[in-house]
Design a protein around this motif. Structure first.
Motif, PDB file in Angstrom:
ATOM      1  N   TYR A  50      -0.135  -6.363  -7.904  1.00 15.10           N
ATOM      2  CA  TYR A  50      -0.329  -6.834  -6.541  1.00 15.10           C
ATOM      3  C   TYR A  50      -0.546  -5.648  -5.611  1.00 15.10           C
ATOM      4  CZ  TYR A  50       4.594  -5.726  -5.312  1.00 15.10           C
ATOM      5  OH  TYR A  50       5.793  -5.104  -5.073  1.00 15.10           O
ATOM      6  N   ILE A  51      -1.072  -5.945  -4.422  1.00 16.77           N
ATOM      7  CA  ILE A  51      -1.289  -4.948  -3.389  1.00 16.77           C
ATOM      8  C   ILE A  51      -1.079  -5.603  -2.041  1.00 16.77           C
ATOM      9  CG2 ILE A  51      -3.784  -5.348  -3.157  1.00 16.77           C
ATOM     10  CD1 ILE A  51      -4.082  -2.268  -2.895  1.00 16.77           C
ATOM     11  N   THR A  52      -0.581  -4.831  -1.080  1.00 23.03           N
ATOM     12  CA  THR A  52      -0.405  -5.341   0.278  1.00 23.03           C
ATOM     13  C   THR A  52      -1.592  -4.936   1.135  1.00 23.03           C
ATOM     14  OG1 THR A  52       0.835  -3.366   0.917  1.00 23.03           O
ATOM     15  CG2 THR A  52       2.102  -5.240   0.106  1.00 23.03           C
ATOM     16  N   TRP A  53      -1.978  -5.832   2.072  1.00 21.01           N
ATOM     17  CA  TRP A  53      -3.088  -5.506   2.952  1.00 21.01           C
ATOM     18  C   TRP A  53      -2.733  -4.324   3.857  1.00 21.01           C
ATOM     19  CZ3 TRP A  53      -7.674  -7.064   1.849  1.00 21.01           C
ATOM     20  CH2 TRP A  53      -7.897  -8.325   1.281  1.00 21.01           C
ATOM     21  N   SER A  54      -1.541  -4.350   4.400  1.00 19.46           N
ATOM     22  CA  SER A  54      -1.136  -3.252   5.262  1.00 19.46           C
ATOM     23  C   SER A  54      -0.410  -2.210   4.429  1.00 19.46           C
ATOM     24  CB  SER A  54      -0.221  -3.764   6.380  1.00 19.46           C
ATOM     25  OG  SER A  54       0.895  -4.413   5.826  1.00 19.46           O
ATOM     26  N   GLY A  55      -0.909  -1.029   4.408  1.00 22.16           N
ATOM     27  CA  GLY A  55      -0.270   0.051   3.666  1.00 22.16           C
ATOM     28  C   GLY A  55      -0.787   0.222   2.256  1.00 22.16           C
ATOM     29  N   GLY A  56      -1.368  -0.835   1.685  1.00 20.60           N
ATOM     30  CA  GLY A  56      -1.943  -0.706   0.360  1.00 20.60           C
ATOM     31  C   GLY A  56      -0.947  -0.413  -0.749  1.00 20.60           C
ATOM     32  N   ARG A  57       0.292  -0.875  -0.560  1.00 19.51           N
ATOM     33  CA  ARG A  57       1.299  -0.626  -1.596  1.00 19.51           C
ATOM     34  C   ARG A  57       0.976  -1.478  -2.817  1.00 19.51           C
ATOM     35  NH1 ARG A  57       6.287  -3.135  -2.675  1.00 19.51           N
ATOM     36  NH2 ARG A  57       5.972  -4.503  -0.852  1.00 19.51           N
ATOM     37  N   ALA A  58       0.923  -0.830  -3.982  1.00 18.39           N
ATOM     38  CA  ALA A  58       0.540  -1.528  -5.215  1.00 18.39           C
ATOM     39  C   ALA A  58       1.642  -1.441  -6.249  1.00 18.39           C
ATOM     40  CB  ALA A  58      -0.750  -0.944  -5.775  1.00 18.39           C
ATOM     41  N   TYR A  59       1.653  -2.429  -7.133  1.00 17.64           N
ATOM     42  CA  TYR A  59       2.635  -2.463  -8.222  1.00 17.64           C
ATOM     43  C   TYR A  59       1.950  -3.060  -9.437  1.00 17.64           C
ATOM     44  CZ  TYR A  59       6.981  -3.380 -10.694  1.00 17.64           C
ATOM     45  OH  TYR A  59       7.992  -3.383 -11.629  1.00 17.64           O
ATOM     46  N   TYR A  60       2.278  -2.527 -10.623  1.00 15.32           N
ATOM     47  CA  TYR A  60       1.605  -2.944 -11.849  1.00 15.32           C
ATOM     48  C   TYR A  60       2.599  -3.363 -12.926  1.00 15.32           C
ATOM     49  CZ  TYR A  60      -2.404  -0.475  -9.852  1.00 15.32           C
ATOM     50  OH  TYR A  60      -3.427  -0.053  -9.032  1.00 15.32           O
ATOM     51  N   ALA A  61       2.151  -4.290 -13.756  1.00 16.93           N
ATOM     52  CA  ALA A  61       2.911  -4.604 -14.960  1.00 16.93           C
ATOM     53  C   ALA A  61       2.782  -3.424 -15.920  1.00 16.93           C
ATOM     54  CB  ALA A  61       2.368  -5.878 -15.609  1.00 16.93           C
ATOM     55  N   ASP A  62       3.803  -3.201 -16.706  1.00 18.52           N
ATOM     56  CA  ASP A  62       3.771  -2.080 -17.649  1.00 18.52           C
ATOM     57  C   ASP A  62       2.599  -2.180 -18.619  1.00 18.52           C
ATOM     58  OD1 ASP A  62       7.403  -1.791 -18.011  1.00 18.52           O
ATOM     59  OD2 ASP A  62       6.022  -0.964 -16.520  1.00 18.52           O
ATOM     60  N   SER A  63       2.223  -3.396 -18.953  1.00 18.45           N
ATOM     61  CA  SER A  63       1.168  -3.600 -19.955  1.00 18.45           C
ATOM     62  C   SER A  63      -0.207  -3.132 -19.477  1.00 18.45           C
ATOM     63  CB  SER A  63       1.098  -5.085 -20.341  1.00 18.45           C
ATOM     64  OG  SER A  63       0.851  -5.882 -19.190  1.00 18.45           O
ATOM     65  N   VAL A  64      -0.377  -2.969 -18.164  1.00 20.21           N
ATOM     66  CA  VAL A  64      -1.690  -2.573 -17.641  1.00 20.21           C
ATOM     67  C   VAL A  64      -1.642  -1.252 -16.894  1.00 20.21           C
ATOM     68  CG1 VAL A  64      -2.322  -4.997 -17.427  1.00 20.21           C
ATOM     69  CG2 VAL A  64      -1.517  -3.756 -15.403  1.00 20.21           C
ATOM     70  N   LYS A  65      -0.464  -0.701 -16.720  1.00 21.78           N
ATOM     71  CA  LYS A  65      -0.320   0.550 -15.962  1.00 21.78           C
ATOM     72  C   LYS A  65      -1.127   1.654 -16.614  1.00 21.78           C
ATOM     73  CE  LYS A  65       3.740   0.718 -14.321  1.00 21.78           C
ATOM     74  NZ  LYS A  65       5.197   0.877 -14.187  1.00 21.78           N
ATOM     75  N   GLY A  66      -1.898   2.367 -15.794  1.00 25.49           N
ATOM     76  CA  GLY A  66      -2.734   3.442 -16.301  1.00 25.49           C
ATOM     77  C   GLY A  66      -4.113   2.990 -16.751  1.00 25.49           C
ATOM     78  N   ARG A  67      -4.314   1.688 -16.898  1.00 24.11           N
ATOM     79  CA  ARG A  67      -5.630   1.167 -17.309  1.00 24.11           C
ATOM     80  C   ARG A  67      -6.282   0.346 -16.207  1.00 24.11           C
ATOM     81  NH1 ARG A  67      -5.978  -2.489 -21.258  1.00 24.11           N
ATOM     82  NH2 ARG A  67      -3.901  -3.382 -20.898  1.00 24.11           N
ATOM     83  N   PHE A  68      -5.481  -0.370 -15.453  1.00 24.69           N
ATOM     84  CA  PHE A  68      -5.990  -1.229 -14.375  1.00 24.69           C
ATOM     85  C   PHE A  68      -5.682  -0.596 -13.027  1.00 24.69           C
ATOM     86  CE2 PHE A  68      -5.714  -5.622 -16.688  1.00 24.69           C
ATOM     87  CZ  PHE A  68      -6.430  -5.081 -17.752  1.00 24.69           C
ATOM     88  N   THR A  69      -6.588  -0.794 -12.073  1.00 26.12           N
ATOM     89  CA  THR A  69      -6.373  -0.303 -10.711  1.00 26.12           C
ATOM     90  C   THR A  69      -6.734  -1.396  -9.725  1.00 26.12           C
ATOM     91  OG1 THR A  69      -6.914   1.955 -11.376  1.00 26.12           O
ATOM     92  CG2 THR A  69      -6.944   1.456  -9.023  1.00 26.12           C
ATOM     93  N   ILE A  70      -5.807  -1.703  -8.835  1.00 21.77           N
ATOM     94  CA  ILE A  70      -6.076  -2.672  -7.782  1.00 21.77           C
ATOM     95  C   ILE A  70      -6.377  -1.924  -6.494  1.00 21.77           C
ATOM     96  CG2 ILE A  70      -3.643  -2.919  -7.098  1.00 21.77           C
ATOM     97  CD1 ILE A  70      -4.232  -5.922  -6.646  1.00 21.77           C
TER      98      ILE A  70
END
Length: 122
Positions: A50-70
């Motif tokens: 997920y990502i927030t509109w304000s600030g652009g804070r993002a969080y990833y599931a471990d299974s996709v971390k390092g491969r996916f970018t939001i």
């Protein structure tokens, strides 16, 4: 009324890349966070990022971390999911979602796109 349109799925070989897009009709306090979930046949819906509109804070599931970018483009009300190094286990219907705050639980999201199929062949 918030409406989400998610696009960009397709068929790709292992190791390939795809970029998904999700455009929201309007941004409100109830759609401050944009998330991606996926659901494979016979499995529960799974959090991806997920990502927030304000600030652009993002969080990833471990299974996709390092491969996916939001990422997000506030001017276009569009969120992108760049998926690299795809694996067969990434095969699923990917859903865009909007919620009031960042969460990994799909029940916390208020609005959903129709889903887009991603298939990774081995």
């Amino acid at each position: 009324q918030v409406q989400l349109e998610d696009t960009g799925g397709g068929l790709v070989q292992t190791g390939g890349s795809l970029r998904l897009s999700c455009t929201t009709s309007v941004r409100t306090f109830s759609s401050e966070t944009m998330g991606w979930f996926r659901q494979a046949p016979g499995k529960e819906r799974e959090f991806v990022t997920y990502i927030t509109w304000s600030g652009g804070r993002a969080y990833y599931a471990d299974s996709v971390k390092g491969r996916f970018t939001i990422s997000r483009d506030n001017a276009k009300n569009t969120v992108y999911l760049q998926m690299n190094s795809l694996k067969p286990e990434d095969t699923a219907v990917y859903y865009c979602a909007a919620g009031s705050y960042g969460s990994t639980r799909y029940s916390e999201y208020n609005y959903w796109g129709q889903g887009t199929q991603v298939t990774v062949s081995s």
